[in-house]
Design a protein around this motif. Structure first.
Motif, mmCIF file in Angstrom:
data_model
loop_
_atom_site.group_PDB
_atom_site.id
_atom_site.type_symbol
_atom_site.label_atom_id
_atom_site.label_comp_id
_atom_site.label_asym_id
_atom_site.label_seq_id
_atom_site.Cartn_x
_atom_site.Cartn_y
_atom_site.Cartn_z
ATOM 1 N N GLY A 1 0.824 -1.208 0.000
ATOM 2 C CA GLY A 1 0.000 0.000 0.000
ATOM 3 C C GLY A 1 0.852 1.250 0.000
ATOM 4 O O GLY A 1 1.761 1.408 -0.806
ATOM 5 N N ALA B 1 -12.653 1.721 -3.792
ATOM 6 C CA ALA B 1 -13.553 0.607 -3.490
ATOM 7 C C ALA B 1 -14.403 0.243 -4.701
ATOM 8 O O ALA B 1 -14.615 -0.944 -5.002
ATOM 9 C CB ALA B 1 -14.442 0.981 -2.309
ATOM 10 N N ARG C 1 -12.284 -1.660 -7.248
ATOM 11 C CA ARG C 1 -12.065 -3.060 -6.883
ATOM 12 C C ARG C 1 -13.344 -3.888 -7.026
ATOM 13 O O ARG C 1 -13.326 -4.993 -7.574
ATOM 14 C CB ARG C 1 -11.550 -3.157 -5.449
ATOM 15 N N ARG D 1 -15.182 -8.707 6.402
ATOM 16 C CA ARG D 1 -14.417 -9.852 5.898
ATOM 17 C C ARG D 1 -15.342 -10.893 5.263
ATOM 18 O O ARG D 1 -14.977 -11.558 4.291
ATOM 19 C CB ARG D 1 -13.614 -10.473 7.039
ATOM 20 N N TRP E 1 -14.978 -3.048 1.063
ATOM 21 C CA TRP E 1 -13.896 -2.128 1.432
ATOM 22 C C TRP E 1 -14.184 -1.519 2.805
ATOM 23 O O TRP E 1 -15.296 -1.051 3.074
ATOM 24 C CB TRP E 1 -13.782 -1.016 0.396
ATOM 25 N N HIS F 1 -13.163 1.465 5.287
ATOM 26 C CA HIS F 1 -12.486 2.760 5.399
ATOM 27 C C HIS F 1 -12.628 3.272 6.826
ATOM 28 O O HIS F 1 -13.738 3.368 7.359
ATOM 29 C CB HIS F 1 -13.098 3.774 4.435
ATOM 30 N N ASP G 1 -8.892 -1.312 4.771
ATOM 31 C CA ASP G 1 -8.384 -1.078 3.417
ATOM 32 C C ASP G 1 -7.826 0.327 3.273
ATOM 33 O O ASP G 1 -6.947 0.570 2.442
ATOM 34 C CB ASP G 1 -9.499 -1.303 2.396
ATOM 35 N N SER G 2 -8.365 1.259 4.040
ATOM 36 C CA SER G 2 -7.859 2.633 4.009
ATOM 37 C C SER G 2 -8.074 3.270 5.368
ATOM 38 O O SER G 2 -8.960 2.869 6.128
ATOM 39 C CB SER G 2 -8.538 3.453 2.909
ATOM 40 N N VAL H 1 -3.483 3.446 2.266
ATOM 41 C CA VAL H 1 -4.241 2.327 1.715
ATOM 42 C C VAL H 1 -3.426 1.050 1.865
ATOM 43 O O VAL H 1 -2.193 1.081 1.893
ATOM 44 C CB VAL H 1 -4.592 2.530 0.216
ATOM 45 N N ARG H 2 -4.138 -0.065 1.965
ATOM 46 C CA ARG H 2 -3.492 -1.371 2.057
ATOM 47 C C ARG H 2 -3.010 -1.846 0.693
ATOM 48 O O ARG H 2 -1.980 -2.512 0.580
ATOM 49 C CB ARG H 2 -4.486 -2.376 2.639
ATOM 50 N N ASP H 3 -3.779 -1.513 -0.360
ATOM 51 C CA ASP H 3 -3.482 -1.987 -1.716
ATOM 52 C C ASP H 3 -3.444 -0.796 -2.651
ATOM 53 O O ASP H 3 -4.488 -0.287 -3.046
ATOM 54 C CB ASP H 3 -4.538 -3.000 -2.150
#
Length: 478
Positions: free
Chosen positions: A145, A164, A167, A266, A271, A273, A299-300, A320-322
């Motif tokens: 990220g 988001a 993705r 999960r 996403w 946030h 994720d963020s 961000v993670r990704d």
């Protein structure tokens, strides 16, 4: 007149620069006795300004004179030690000098090639800051990220939603738009209004935001209600895209259960946030990281040093993670920006990390704050604000006319007059109108409440006591 503009010479700039710094120092020195809230009526400032710009240049001293004569009386003083409304907007000396240096450098950091140092200093500073907050390693620039400085948390939330959507749509959203899918975004009734604005700007519309009830006692999101809402939407053919978690809501400082929400997310691949705009910076103190438990699943994540961490506005730190989801949503490379460094894939071009193309060297002021205060100095500042808020809570408890509405959260105290809404708001407005202090209000479970947020770098216990005396006097009259 010469055909060229009359620029300041280096010596004139030096002299006027000293005058400007002197003006700021004198302004700070005078703040304690100025009314906190502006004492002007609509149009008062405008009527004192000329209808047109001057044809010929004026002395710089004239500008400083008009700051004193016109602007200062029309300001609400956010740097005042008795500004307790909203959340703080710190502008410490180190940050101001950092911002001045950034302005003097005047670099445009839209891509690495336009000023490599702008990008690489920002990456390092955000890695430092992520480590200081105890954020997961995935958020570092050497992970999958990374971080970027946005202007505000509102832009960060919008950027998170775009990522988001990218993705969730498999990249279709950036090509064909949001289409006919019924996307859903989730946040509690206490989520910041920027969540709705983000949905509007992303083309989803405000109806795409589904608000989830909160626990009446804590004002935190009802996790079971969130899970039920997502299941209901999926069964109805709607597409959940993002869940917004409030780690310190604006109204009461409510802390959503991040870890529990992460479990719900999960299950669906939605996403996550985390909006910790105000409270996130408190994590520089290890003992104040409990509200970020579970952040490794986010994720963020966004927090604003320009609120409580001594950094001049605007400086909103967003991770961000990704990074692929982020740049996939926002990357566009016109011919005029093509360069060897970008095409090598070895550098980060921050133009792909937010809606704007152009960007200034915001990292300098955060760098200046981190280096001049050190992490120990930042922790001392945060702990001082929390201690002063604890003192406010004690004052509330000691006066039978008042009561706490929610448990104090970090440096925010929410309370009211037992006599009722009318008296609560009347007392607050009397204090604000007097200029002695500035407080704000909210509504909790349908009843009015006063918010007192400590956090200015200039606030002392004396300032808290002075504001409280004014509120007690106003309560007597309410």
């Amino acid at each position: 007149m010469d055909e060229h503009a009359a620029h300041m010479t280096p010596e004139e700039f030096r002299r006027h620069g000293h005058a400007a710094i002197d003006w700021i120092a004198d302004y700070w020195a005078s703040l304690d006795e100025l009314p906190v809230r502006a004492q002007v009526a609509p149009g008062d400032v405008r009527r004192q300004l000329p209808a047109t710009a001057p044809e010929d240049g004026e002395p710089f001293e004239a500008l400083l004179d008009d700051l004193d004569r016109i602007v200062v009386p029309g300001l609400t003083h956010w740097q005042h030690p008795r500004f307790f409304a909203y959340f703080p907007a710190n502008s410490s000396p180190a940050a101001i000098l950092g911002d001045l240096l950034s302005s003097g450098i005047g670099a445009q950091g839209m891509i690495w090639a336009t000023s490599p140092a702008v990008t690489e200093v920002e990456q390092v500073v955000l890695d430092w800051f992520a480590d200081a907050l105890g954020l997961p390693a995935a958020f570092r620039s050497d992970g999958p990220g990374g971080g970027v400085i946005q202007d505000t948390a509102s832009t960060a939330t919008f950027t998170a939603l775009l990522s988001a959507l990218h993705r969730a749509s498999g990249g279709e959203a950036r090509v064909g738009g949001v289409g006919d899918a019924q996307w859903r975004v989730y946040g509690s009734t206490q989520a910041h209004s920027s969540l709705v604005k983000a949905a509007m700007m992303a083309g989803l519309g405000e109806d795409a935001v589904r608000t989830i009830d909160v626990d009446p006692a804590t004002q935190a999101i009802d996790v079971d209600a969130l899970r039920d809402a997502i299941v209901e939407d999926v069964e109805a053919g709607r597409r959940p895209v993002m869940v917004h978690v409030a780690a310190g809501s604006t109204s009461t400082g409510a802390m959503d259960d991040l870890a529990a929400v992460a479990e719900v997310v999960r299950e669906r691949g939605v996403w996550l946030h985390v909006d910790a705009a105000w409270a996130g910076v408190a994590a520089v103190c290890p003992e104040h990281r409990e509200h970020l438990a579970g952040v490794e699943a986010a994720d963020s994540f966004v927090t604003n040093p320009h609120k409580w961490l001594l950094t001049t506005f605007d400086c909103s730190t967003f991770w961000v993670r990704d990074r692929d989801a982020l740049t996939g949503a926002l990357s566009i490379l016109p011919e005029y920006l093509r360069n060897a460094a970008t095409e090598s894939g070895e550098v980060v071009d921050y133009r792909d990390w937010h809606p704007q193309l152009g960007r200034r060297f915001r990292a300098v002021k955060l760098w200046a704050v981190l280096r001049t205060y050190g992490l120990s100095g930042l922790r001392e500042h945060i702990r001082s604000g929390i201690a002063l808020a604890g003192h406010v809570a004690d004052l509330v408890a000691a006066d039978d006319r008042f009561e706490l509405v929610t448990e104090p959260v970090l440096s925010l105290v929410v309370f009211r007059l037992r006599a009722g809404d009318e008296q609560t708001l009347a007392a607050m407005e009397a204090v604000n109108a007097s200029g002695e202090a500035y407080l704000s209000h909210t509504t909790v479970n349908g009843r009015a409440a006063i918010r007192l947020a400590v956090g200015s770098w200039r606030t002392t216990r004396h300032d808290v006591d002075r504001a409280w005396r004014a509120l007690q006097e106003a309560a007597t009259q309410a």
